[in-house]
Scaffold this active site. Sequence first.
Site, mmCIF file in Angstrom:
data_model
loop_
_atom_site.group_PDB
_atom_site.id
_atom_site.type_symbol
_atom_site.label_atom_id
_atom_site.label_comp_id
_atom_site.label_asym_id
_atom_site.label_seq_id
_atom_site.Cartn_x
_atom_site.Cartn_y
_atom_site.Cartn_z
ATOM 1 N N SER A 137 0.854 -1.182 0.000
ATOM 2 C CA SER A 137 0.000 0.000 0.000
ATOM 3 C C SER A 137 0.891 1.233 0.000
ATOM 4 O O SER A 137 2.034 1.185 0.467
ATOM 5 C CB SER A 137 -0.864 -0.054 1.249
ATOM 6 O OG SER A 137 -1.251 1.235 1.617
ATOM 7 N N SER A 138 0.337 2.352 -0.483
ATOM 8 C CA SER A 138 1.159 3.569 -0.544
ATOM 9 C C SER A 138 1.459 4.124 0.853
ATOM 10 O O SER A 138 2.303 5.006 0.987
ATOM 11 C CB SER A 138 0.456 4.630 -1.387
ATOM 12 O OG SER A 138 -0.804 4.906 -0.837
ATOM 13 N N CYS A 139 0.810 3.585 1.897
ATOM 14 C CA CYS A 139 1.102 4.079 3.256
ATOM 15 C C CYS A 139 2.466 3.624 3.753
ATOM 16 O O CYS A 139 2.893 4.013 4.838
ATOM 17 C CB CYS A 139 0.009 3.686 4.235
ATOM 18 S SG CYS A 139 0.010 1.937 4.594
ATOM 19 N N TYR A 166 0.384 -1.092 10.267
ATOM 20 C CA TYR A 166 0.032 -1.699 8.974
ATOM 21 C C TYR A 166 1.187 -1.522 7.979
ATOM 22 O O TYR A 166 1.580 -2.456 7.274
ATOM 23 C CB TYR A 166 -1.233 -1.004 8.468
ATOM 24 C CG TYR A 166 -1.789 -1.526 7.187
ATOM 25 C CD1 TYR A 166 -2.416 -2.757 7.140
ATOM 26 C CD2 TYR A 166 -1.721 -0.778 6.015
ATOM 27 C CE1 TYR A 166 -2.962 -3.239 5.957
ATOM 28 C CE2 TYR A 166 -2.259 -1.240 4.836
ATOM 29 C CZ TYR A 166 -2.888 -2.476 4.819
ATOM 30 O OH TYR A 166 -3.420 -2.949 3.650
ATOM 31 N N LYS A 170 3.573 -4.245 5.869
ATOM 32 C CA LYS A 170 3.706 -4.249 4.408
ATOM 33 C C LYS A 170 5.171 -4.087 3.971
ATOM 34 O O LYS A 170 5.601 -4.683 2.990
ATOM 35 C CB LYS A 170 2.853 -3.126 3.804
ATOM 36 C CG LYS A 170 1.374 -3.356 3.966
ATOM 37 C CD LYS A 170 0.948 -4.555 3.153
ATOM 38 C CE LYS A 170 -0.533 -4.822 3.224
ATOM 39 N NZ LYS A 170 -0.911 -6.052 2.516
ATOM 40 N N HIS A 209 -12.739 3.384 3.469
ATOM 41 C CA HIS A 209 -11.833 4.441 3.039
ATOM 42 C C HIS A 209 -12.661 5.653 2.575
ATOM 43 O O HIS A 209 -13.884 5.585 2.494
ATOM 44 C CB HIS A 209 -10.948 3.933 1.901
ATOM 45 C CG HIS A 209 -9.965 2.895 2.344
ATOM 46 N ND1 HIS A 209 -10.007 1.593 1.917
ATOM 47 C CD2 HIS A 209 -8.906 2.966 3.184
ATOM 48 C CE1 HIS A 209 -9.025 0.901 2.464
ATOM 49 N NE2 HIS A 209 -8.335 1.712 3.243
HETATM 50 N N1 LIG Z 1 -8.483 -0.833 -0.833
HETATM 51 C C1 LIG Z 1 -7.517 0.033 -1.101
HETATM 52 O O1 LIG Z 1 -7.752 1.232 -1.320
HETATM 53 C C2 LIG Z 1 -6.094 -0.434 -1.160
HETATM 54 C C3 LIG Z 1 -5.132 0.513 -1.441
HETATM 55 C C4 LIG Z 1 -3.814 0.136 -1.494
HETATM 56 C C5 LIG Z 1 -3.478 -1.171 -1.264
HETATM 57 N N2 LIG Z 1 -4.417 -2.098 -1.012
HETATM 58 C C6 LIG Z 1 -3.952 -3.472 -0.744
HETATM 59 O O2 LIG Z 1 -4.613 -4.444 -1.512
HETATM 60 C C7 LIG Z 1 -4.727 -5.655 -0.747
HETATM 61 C C8 LIG Z 1 -6.184 -6.083 -0.727
HETATM 62 O O3 LIG Z 1 -6.965 -5.040 -0.188
HETATM 63 P P1 LIG Z 1 -8.547 -4.969 -0.382
HETATM 64 O O4 LIG Z 1 -8.901 -3.544 -0.405
HETATM 65 O O5 LIG Z 1 -8.958 -5.862 -1.494
HETATM 66 O O6 LIG Z 1 -9.043 -5.572 1.002
HETATM 67 P P2 LIG Z 1 -10.430 -6.258 1.336
HETATM 68 O O7 LIG Z 1 -11.462 -5.850 0.366
HETATM 69 O O8 LIG Z 1 -10.675 -6.014 2.793
HETATM 70 O O9 LIG Z 1 -10.138 -7.796 1.116
HETATM 71 C C9 LIG Z 1 -9.212 -8.461 1.897
HETATM 72 C C10 LIG Z 1 -9.330 -9.936 1.648
HETATM 73 O O10 LIG Z 1 -8.407 -10.584 2.519
HETATM 74 C C11 LIG Z 1 -9.004 -11.748 2.999
HETATM 75 N N3 LIG Z 1 -8.484 -12.058 4.331
HETATM 76 C C12 LIG Z 1 -8.315 -11.201 5.379
HETATM 77 N N4 LIG Z 1 -7.873 -11.889 6.447
HETATM 78 C C13 LIG Z 1 -7.751 -13.187 6.049
HETATM 79 C C14 LIG Z 1 -7.357 -14.377 6.704
HETATM 80 N N5 LIG Z 1 -6.970 -14.375 7.991
HETATM 81 N N6 LIG Z 1 -7.377 -15.532 6.005
HETATM 82 C C15 LIG Z 1 -7.779 -15.555 4.717
HETATM 83 N N7 LIG Z 1 -8.146 -14.467 4.036
HETATM 84 C C16 LIG Z 1 -8.147 -13.303 4.710
HETATM 85 C C17 LIG Z 1 -10.500 -11.503 3.077
HETATM 86 O O11 LIG Z 1 -11.139 -12.731 2.879
HETATM 87 P P3 LIG Z 1 -12.709 -13.015 3.214
HETATM 88 O O12 LIG Z 1 -13.473 -12.019 2.395
HETATM 89 O O13 LIG Z 1 -12.940 -14.414 2.767
HETATM 90 O O14 LIG Z 1 -12.865 -12.803 4.688
HETATM 91 C C18 LIG Z 1 -10.700 -10.509 1.940
HETATM 92 O O15 LIG Z 1 -11.137 -11.179 0.784
HETATM 93 C C19 LIG Z 1 -4.176 -5.333 0.645
HETATM 94 O O16 LIG Z 1 -2.863 -5.793 0.718
HETATM 95 C C20 LIG Z 1 -4.182 -3.833 0.702
HETATM 96 O O17 LIG Z 1 -3.142 -3.317 1.479
HETATM 97 C C21 LIG Z 1 -5.744 -1.776 -0.950
#
Ligand SMILES: NC(=O)c1ccc[n+]([C@@H]2O[C@H](COP(=O)([O-])OP(=O)(O)OC[C@H]3O[C@@H](n4cnc5c(N)ncnc54)[C@H](OP(=O)(O)O)[C@@H]3O)[C@@H](O)[C@H]2O)c1
Length: 342
Positions: A137-139, A166, A170, A209
């Site tokens: 993540s950009s953080c 967090y 990362k 967010h």
């Molecule tokens: N959203 C943003 O704006 C953003 C920005 C920058 C980077 N990112 C990065 O992108 C990645 C994904 O983010 P996202 O936004 O897609 O998050 P998200 O929508 O919250 O999805 C996270 C996923 O992780 C799974 N998960 C969490 N804990 C778990 C565990 N203990 N065992 C198995 N699966 C687990 C969840 O599975 P279940 O649904 O089955 O519970 C969910 O599908 C992260 O690394 C995040 O840092 C996101």
Amino acid sequence: MDRPSGTTGLGMSTVATNGSAVAGYTPGPLDRDAPFYVAGHRGLVGSAIWRQLKASGFSDLIGRSSSELDLKDRDAVFAFFEETKPKTVVLAAAKVGGILANSTYPVDFLSDNLRIQVNVLDAALAQNVQRVLFLGSSCIYPKLAPQPIKEEYLLTGHLEPTNDAYAIAKIAGILQIQSVRKQYGLPWISAMPTNLYGPGDNFSPKGSHVLPALIRRYDEARRDGLDTVTNWGSGSPRREFLHVDDMAAACIHLLENYDGPEQVNVGTGEDATIKEIASIVASAVGFEGKTEWDTTKPDGTPQKLLDVNRLRNAGWKPRTSLPDGIASTVSWYRNNFTTLRI
Ligand SMILES: NC(=O)c1ccc[n+]([C@@H]2O[C@H](COP(=O)([O-])OP(=O)(O)OC[C@H]3O[C@@H](n4cnc5c(N)ncnc54)[C@H](OP(=O)(O)O)[C@@H]3O)[C@@H](O)[C@H]2O)c1
């Protein structure tokens, strides 16, 4: 830490030199019929990657929900990799949240994320998985990094304290990818997305967010016939947003075209003020009232914009404009209102 089993006799024994591509490896099209594991395939990013892989003809996609496979459970993760033997892995599973969640539950954000990524990356190493893409993540970048933020600014200053736990998890993930490259010569890579939005996002008032929070707030104000919406801060901070379908396309592009130890920023390279973004959201939901800004509340960092030259040089750029992306996300939000995450 115990060394993951099964790491002797790797197909590629050449150790990568620091700062370079893995010797003897050239990225190219992925095998559409080989097993491809998307960790976190039900999340915002993982589900977009899943959709795009399906649309691109990948026939052996593997996904498990957290209730089927808790990635914090090391033995279960190793058994899963032993059973499924993926050839490619995208690690999009993480405990993710906004400022409030991050600053209220820092131990969870540190401990859960470290465990998830160490287990998945160790198990992938034990199975000699050729291509792994780790998502951060950009953080991870310093709070006061010069703008736009280049990849080399990593670890050059203090982190934003509200999400430092967090960010440290990362950063450890990036180091693990680089270390596997150095020690085992596997062409693993990592990518750092900017703020993402789109179908599948978290619209919960507690954990979301800024963009999904704005969509929910303005849509509820329109539905309830309110005259005014009040947002936190002055609205002047500048932020960058990338549609998650573009993010998914960038991930596949990087897996097929990029090899290098440094993380790759993934963004649009363009930002807008929160005020501008709020106004796009207001018109997308059809809210015709006034917006007020509560300047007693903090603004946060004045600007956060990624330098995306490395990604551009790898041959990729986004397709979705912010107004189009927000309009389609509003439709998705309304169509899926009854099954949204809470
Ligand atoms: N959203 C943003 O704006 C953003 C920005 C920058 C980077 N990112 C990065 O992108 C990645 C994904 O983010 P996202 O936004 O897609 O998050 P998200 O929508 O919250 O999805 C996270 C996923 O992780 C799974 N998960 C969490 N804990 C778990 C565990 N203990 N065992 C198995 N699966 C687990 C969840 O599975 P279940 O649904 O089955 O519970 C969910 O599908 C992260 O690394 C995040 O840092 C996101």
